[in-house]
Every structure is written in structure tokens, then in C-alpha cells.
Write a protein that holds these residues in place. Structure first.
Motif: not given
Length: 63
Positions: A9-13, A32-34, A39-42
């Protein structure tokens, strides 16, 4: 040792991934993914599509 993907997770969550070479050097970073699942699909997409992907040189227009 070969390369590996890291999920974090980045600083923005937002969920992200990066690909590291065997020596620990970061060689690619995903968007960035929600969600973690997205992200796993990416990661799966990179694994499925990158091996045979051509290189397009945008400076010269050559492949």
C-alpha cells in the motif's frame, strides 16, 4: 534467485505492485489500484502479457 513481485500500500492507501530483479533492483512499478485484488490482477496481466510483448521504440517508431 529470480525476480519477484511485491504487493504493498502506498502513502495514499492505494494498492500497488513493483517487480524487482534478483539483485533487488526495482525494474517495473504498477499503477495505483483501489483494491488488493485489482493489484493482483495487474500482476497476473503483466505475467501473461509481457513475455512475448514486442518493444516499441517511440523515439524512432521502430519495433
Amino acid at each position: 534467485m529470480g525476480g519477484s513481485f511485491e504487493l504493498y500500500k502506498d502513502k495514499a492507501g492505494q494498492h500497488r505492485f513493483r517487480l524487482k530483479a534478483g539483485n533487488g533492483e526495482i525494474i517495473a512499478v504498477g499503477e495505483a489500484y483501489n483494491s488488493k485484488a485489482a493489484a493482483e490482477k495487474g500482476i497476473a496481466s503483466v505475467k501473461n502479457n509481457a513475455a512475448d510483448a514486442p518493444v516499441k521504440d517511440l523515439e524512432t517508431g521502430k519495433q
